[in-house]
Structure formats: structure tokens, C-alpha cells
Design a protein around this motif. Sequence first.
Motif, PDB file in Angstrom:
ATOM      1  N   ALA A  95      39.933  32.204  11.468  1.00 32.20           N
ATOM      2  CA  ALA A  95      38.553  31.733  11.411  1.00 32.20           C
ATOM      3  C   ALA A  95      38.229  31.183  10.028  1.00 32.20           C
ATOM      4  O   ALA A  95      37.583  30.136   9.895  1.00 32.20           O
ATOM      5  CB  ALA A  95      37.601  32.878  11.760  1.00 32.20           C
ATOM      6  N   ALA A  96      38.697  31.889   8.988  1.00 32.28           N
ATOM      7  CA  ALA A  96      38.403  31.443   7.625  1.00 32.28           C
ATOM      8  C   ALA A  96      39.034  30.085   7.355  1.00 32.28           C
ATOM      9  O   ALA A  96      38.411  29.182   6.788  1.00 32.28           O
ATOM     10  CB  ALA A  96      38.898  32.475   6.618  1.00 32.28           C
ATOM     11  N   LEU A  97      40.299  29.942   7.779  1.00 31.33           N
ATOM     12  CA  LEU A  97      40.981  28.669   7.572  1.00 31.33           C
ATOM     13  C   LEU A  97      40.269  27.555   8.335  1.00 31.33           C
ATOM     14  O   LEU A  97      40.110  26.435   7.841  1.00 31.33           O
ATOM     15  CB  LEU A  97      42.441  28.768   8.010  1.00 31.33           C
ATOM     16  N   GLY A  98      39.852  27.900   9.548  1.00 29.63           N
ATOM     17  CA  GLY A  98      39.133  26.918  10.357  1.00 29.63           C
ATOM     18  C   GLY A  98      37.845  26.493   9.674  1.00 29.63           C
ATOM     19  O   GLY A  98      37.484  25.316   9.632  1.00 29.63           O
ATOM     20  N   LEU A  99      37.148  27.475   9.119  1.00 27.73           N
ATOM     21  CA  LEU A  99      35.898  27.180   8.425  1.00 27.73           C
ATOM     22  C   LEU A  99      36.139  26.251   7.246  1.00 27.73           C
ATOM     23  O   LEU A  99      35.401  25.293   7.006  1.00 27.73           O
ATOM     24  CB  LEU A  99      35.256  28.489   7.955  1.00 27.73           C
ATOM     25  N   TRP A 100      37.199  26.541   6.512  1.00 22.52           N
ATOM     26  CA  TRP A 100      37.563  25.704   5.363  1.00 22.52           C
ATOM     27  C   TRP A 100      37.754  24.265   5.822  1.00 22.52           C
ATOM     28  O   TRP A 100      37.211  23.330   5.244  1.00 22.52           O
ATOM     29  CB  TRP A 100      38.841  26.257   4.731  1.00 22.52           C
ATOM     30  N   GLU A 101      38.531  24.095   6.882  1.00 17.18           N
ATOM     31  CA  GLU A 101      38.800  22.756   7.393  1.00 17.18           C
ATOM     32  C   GLU A 101      37.495  22.075   7.788  1.00 17.18           C
ATOM     33  O   GLU A 101      37.259  20.915   7.466  1.00 17.18           O
ATOM     34  CB  GLU A 101      39.742  22.856   8.596  1.00 17.18           C
ATOM     35  N   LEU A 102      36.653  22.843   8.466  1.00 10.69           N
ATOM     36  CA  LEU A 102      35.382  22.289   8.935  1.00 10.69           C
ATOM     37  C   LEU A 102      34.525  21.822   7.764  1.00 10.69           C
ATOM     38  O   LEU A 102      33.963  20.724   7.783  1.00 10.69           O
ATOM     39  CB  LEU A 102      34.636  23.376   9.726  1.00 10.69           C
ATOM     40  N   VAL A 103      34.455  22.674   6.748  1.00  8.06           N
ATOM     41  CA  VAL A 103      33.606  22.362   5.593  1.00  8.06           C
ATOM     42  C   VAL A 103      34.029  21.061   4.928  1.00  8.06           C
ATOM     43  O   VAL A 103      33.206  20.232   4.549  1.00  8.06           O
ATOM     44  CB  VAL A 103      33.639  23.520   4.571  1.00  8.06           C
ATOM     45  N   SER A 104      35.338  20.866   4.779  1.00  5.75           N
ATOM     46  CA  SER A 104      35.760  19.639   4.108  1.00  5.75           C
ATOM     47  C   SER A 104      35.701  18.441   5.045  1.00  5.75           C
ATOM     48  O   SER A 104      35.373  17.341   4.616  1.00  5.75           O
ATOM     49  CB  SER A 104      37.150  19.789   3.505  1.00  5.75           C
TER      50      SER A 104
END
Lengths: 259, 279, 261
Positions: A18-27
Motif C-alpha cells: 500500500a505504501a509503495l502504491g501510495l508513493w507511485e500515486l503521489v508522483s
Amino acid sequence: MQARKALDYSIPLLSVAAALGLWELVSQTGTIVERDLPAMSTTVSELWTLVQTSSFWIAFGQTVRGWAIGLGLAAALAIPIGIALGSSPLAAAAFRVPIEFLRPIPSAALIPLLFLTLGTNIRSEIFLATFGAFWPLLVQTMYGVRDVDPLAVDTARSFGVGPLERLYRITLPSAVPYIVTGARISSTVALILAFTAELFMGIPGLGQKVNFAESFGLNEQLYALALATGFLGVAIHFAVTRVERWALRWHPSQREAVA
Amino acid sequence: MAPRLAGGDPAIAMLEIRHLTKTYGTGETATHAIGDVSFTIEAGEFVCVVGPSGCGKTTLLKCIAGLLRPSGGEVLLRGRRVVEPPEEMALVFQEYSRSLMPWASVRNNVLLPLRHKPLSKRERMSLVEEALGAVGLVRFMDRYPWQLSGGMQQRVAIARALAYQPSILLMDEPFASVDAQTRGDLEDLVLRVREEFNITILFVTHDIDESVYLSDRIVVLTHAPTEVKELIKVDLPRPRDQIETKELTEFAHLRAHVYRLIKREQVPAETLTSSPATG
Amino acid sequence: MSARTYRITKVAAEVAVPILILVGWQLWTISADDPKFPKPTTILDKFQELWLFAQFGTHVVPSLERIGLGFAIAVLAGVALGVPLGLSSVARKAAMPHIEYWRAIPPPALLPISIVLLHSIGNVQKVSFIAFFCLFPVLLNTIDGVRGIEPTLIETARSYGVPWHERIARIVLPAALPQIVAGMRNSLALAVIMMVLSEYFSSTSGVGYVLLISKNTFQLVPMWAAILLIGVLGYVLNLLFILAERRVLAWHRGWRAATPQ
């Protein structure tokens, strides 16, 4: 029971995903500009590229070398001195003030001094790492030796066991958990300082690579290197914690309460 | 502190335990802690629960207190089901030192249960002082619990329960960790407090003498899975006295009877080789 | 030797050894005659000239502000996060991989990133950097402290119907406090280090900045004075913390002493 175990593994994994996904989403959505925070996918692919270069692994090895020598030297000095000071209340009292004053000095403050004396080479890195790693090990060793059960020592004495053998058979085994805990703390400090020396003084290693990436605005590389350094830290921490747990396995603090 | 008995319908028992069961785990590895326990306690009664070691006395008490959810059956307090710790019930544990907050004074420890009750500050304070007075610890109000002896700490725990003004007090082997002499004093303290405040008491103990000395009735439990083996009426005269009551032949009879019941329970069923007709 | 002689020797040693070290240092620097190693007396002179109290406001105050703010944020966040994580094993399982990663990464690795991400080398960047890494000792200790709470205490509170928010305020937090305070002490030491590192790396004010500037301009005596200042700062902050701890945890010491473990 099976369901419990599955949950034990899946929750952390999902959390990381989830954290990695969030990172991707944010950028990807541009919440934080791509230049400032490269996408997760970009960073990972950059890391993958790096990991295939020899220069990365050379730098990696240099940092590990700085950490290892720093920690090793610190242990070689701190443990004998700690045993000596821990065994003699007189000596401990005599050196209490100098230790209390030198201990809180952040090793980072010595960097300018090292610039001017040992120079920007591996000697400075090792000195810094050793200096920082020395104190936790010293203090923990002293505690460990002092904390020996006096009853055990007296019993040995009553059986005619000599002082050196008492040290070897009773005091040291009892102090080992403390020493290993000190080694864990010192290991973290040594890694930080080895990296710091490389970052601030341009000494070859991962820290130097980070410095380089920062100076030339290579943000993707910067993030990839930081990620890699994080993994190095985790790996070392994991390994040292395992050793600590093994060393403490007979210690009362590790025992599960008998129902 | 007014006696708490006022306002109860005498037709409904104070506490009714109906077919209580508690099982841990499922399938083959399940532990049946409590098999089937049923008994009733009337208002104002002093009931002791005794049983062989490991018979799940504490589990039973926690189910009654609403701290543990039973697997089956129910607990009724004045006719109402107990699903969580009820307002009218107070609990005193065996490990007094672990139930008292070491960072708070004796006064503040006793105050804890009152803080969320709709009372004025003065009312709270007066309840605390009365409770500490009842156990004889007013002088130590501002000390820390760990500055007191074991017996005194347990008295603080009792005072805390009293200040809460419960109608029923559950006590889980409260004097097991206290030396024998202090135990006698504490037993008499509980009897006095019961008289003064007219509280119903459910008292778990493994000390057989204590159970006979204190109670109006004794509930004897079997070993796990626990059931009620026998309910014994204790007709000894009140007020009880540590010396005189224990000299009575009736005391010895009762004591022996309870002892026999428990001894039989201590032998695990598998090793009994006698035929069903004996033992 | 008799007990009394021993005690006297001990006190004498405690006093004599530091003095001997200082005297030895002074003599050595005189004989070495190396500008890189000024005499301790010269360093002390410079120290007094610069830091008591001429440049105190210019540099020490900003540094202390950054430490103070970063530390405060770290403590509040650490406790606020640590309590729920300590109470819920599910939350803990989810958070653990992240905590394990961020506590293990050498903080300097993130120095350049903190500048890039926050677009500044001002107080926000410094305080964020300090707060972020000082969070972890407090967080981990809070989790440990909450997990290690005596279950009987919680059961007692539940049995008396104490509502959950009061249980946390009046039981969980005080019970975990000794552990939390131990974490705070580590955090404070870490805050000093993080302050020096972040200021040395990039800053326009502060103690770390002075360190950097004096080195770059080869002002060796002020450089040594700055090193001394950092040491004194760390020592004094630690001392103040210990004094405060002694008061706040007086009950804990008494309790430990009275209760056989």
C-alpha cells in the motif's frame, strides 16, 4: 493457527504494498512534482540499473568496510577497557568524569578536525566510526560486568576459583548479553558515522555517491541510493539483532513465563 | 455511606449463575475450563467458592464479573444479564500490588473508580475518606502503595472497592499472598465491612479453614471441567471469632467435610481404578 | 586498605584524573606547537569570548530552537502513534515494516532528500529532519512500554467501568511513562547530533554552521571552541533532562526499590 500465521505475513506485506502504491500515486498525479520526488517505478528502475554497475557495489563494499573496521576497532578497545573499569570501582570512579564529558560529544562535530588532521581518506572514516561506536560498547560492557550476580562470584571464590578464571567463567558469560546489546547500538552508530564521513568528506563509499548525486541534481539516483542505503541499514540491523537474540537466549529476560 | 441493600426486590436473587460454561480453543485441542456451573446468591449472603487447584476458580470469577465472555450459559445480576463489568459489582484481586497504580497516592488509587461517576468533588472525597476509614488507613492517604506492607496494600484495594459502593463484592483469593497473621486480621475486616455496609460477598479461596470461617454458604467445585459438586450451608453463629468459632465442633465437621470433598476431586479421573460404586 | 582509605582514594581519583588529563593536554599542545592543536587555555579563552555570551543569540539560540521544536514534535508524535500501536497488534503488524526500515536507515542518507523535497534549507527543513529521526526512539519505547503494562491494572480499571479514554490517560500513559522517558532521553541525544549534521551540511546559522565556517576559513581556535560548545550543549541538555526525569519518575524509583523483582 494456520489462519493466524497467514495473517502475520500478509498484513505487513499488504502494508508495504500500500505504501509503495501510495508513493507511485503521489508522483503520478503530480501532488509532489516529479523532479522533487521521482516516481516509485522510476526510483526502483534506477536502483535496478545501479545494482548492475560495479561502481555501486564497490561503493557499497567501501561503506561496509568502514562500518566493519570501525565497529571492530571500537569493540577491540571498548570491551577490554569496559571489563577493566567495570571490575574496579576505583578505576570506574577515576574515569567517570572524562567519560561523562566525552560521551555526549556528537562525533559529527569532529569532522572539521579530521579534515585538517587525518585528511579526506578512509582513516578519517574509520576514526569517526570507531570514536562513535566506542562509547555505547564501553558503557554497556561496564554495566554488564558490574551487574554480575555477586552470589555467583562469591560461590566461585569459596570454591577456590582464582580471579582470572572467575572473570572468564562467571563474569564474562553473565556480561555477554549486555555487551551484545552494546554491539547492536554501536553497530548502528558505526554505520551512520561511516556514511556521514563519506557524505561530508567525499571519502569513497555510498555517502560519497549520494553527495555526488546531490551536487549534480541527479534526483533519481539520489533517491535510489538512499533506498539502497536504507536496505543496507536494515540488513545490518537484522543481522545484529539476530546475533543479539541468540546471545540472550538463556537470559531471564528472554524466558517465556511458565503458565 | 448508606447500606447498599435498599432498593432491591427480595424476590429476585442478587446473583444467579445459570449453566455457565467456558471453553478455550476448538476441536480436539479445546480446553474445557468450566463444564456447567449453576448456583444462586441471595442479597446479603457471604458465599465462598472452593475447589482443587486449577479448577478454574479465577476463570469462573472473571466470567461472573463480566471480564470474560462465557462460552455458554449466563450470569444474572438482579435479574439483568451481565455482559460487561456491571456498575454494582466490584472486584478485588489476589495480586494487590499489581492492581494498584504505583504512580498514584493511596487516595488517588481509591479515587480511580469514582472519577467517571457523576459525583461532585466533595462527594468523591468523602467516599474515599469513609472507605479508608473503614479499613483503618486514613493516616496513609497520601502515601504511595509501595510504601505500605502487603496487608495494608490489600486493604487499600478493599477500600477502593468499598468507595465504589457496590451491592456485590467479588474477591479472588484476596488473602493468598499475605502472611497468616495478617490474613486473620483481613478476614475479620471483611466480615466487619460486610456487617457495616450490608454488601453481598462472593469469595473465592483455596483455604478451606477460611471458607468455613467466613461464609454463610460454601460452593464446592469439581476439577476441570468445573461443575458444582456440592452446596454447603454454614450455620455457625455470628459474629465469628478467630479463636472461639474455630474451637466449635461444628467448625471441625464442616472443615473436614469440605476437605474430603476436595481431596477426592484432586485425583484425576483416569487414575481411579475403583468401581463406580465406591469413592 | 581500610574502607575509609578506599573511599578517600576513590574521591581523590575522581578529582585528580580529570585534572591530570587537562594538565597533560595543555603540556602536550605546548610542546607539539601545532596550530591545529591549540592549547586548552586558548580554546577556553575563545569559548568565553564567543559563546558567553556574544554570539549566543546569533547561533546557539537558533540551534536550540531547532532542537527544541524537533524534539517536541518527535515526542508528541511518538507517543500519539505509539499508544495505539502498542494496544493493537494488527496495527503494529502493519506498521512494523515501515518502522523497521526508517529506524535503520542512516539519517544522513536523507539529508539531501530533505532539502530537495522541502525546497529549503531553512528551519522547516531542519526541524522536519530532526523530528523525523528523533521520532523512532520515542515511538519504539512507547510501543514497548504500552505492551508491557501489567494486565491486572487494565483488568481492574475495566472491572470498575473506567471508560477507555480515562484508561489511556490515567493508566496506560503513566504506566508506560518510564519506558517513554528512556526513549526521550535517547531522542534528545539524537536531536543534538541531527542538529549538528543538518546545520553542517547546509545552513546559514547555528552551531553546526559555525563549525563549518570556521573550518573553511581555517580559524582553528574558533573551530575548537565550536567543538567544545557542541560538547557542552549535549552535556547540559542531558543533565537538564536527567534532573527533570528524576522528579517525574520519583515514584518509579521508589516503587522499584520497594518491590522485589
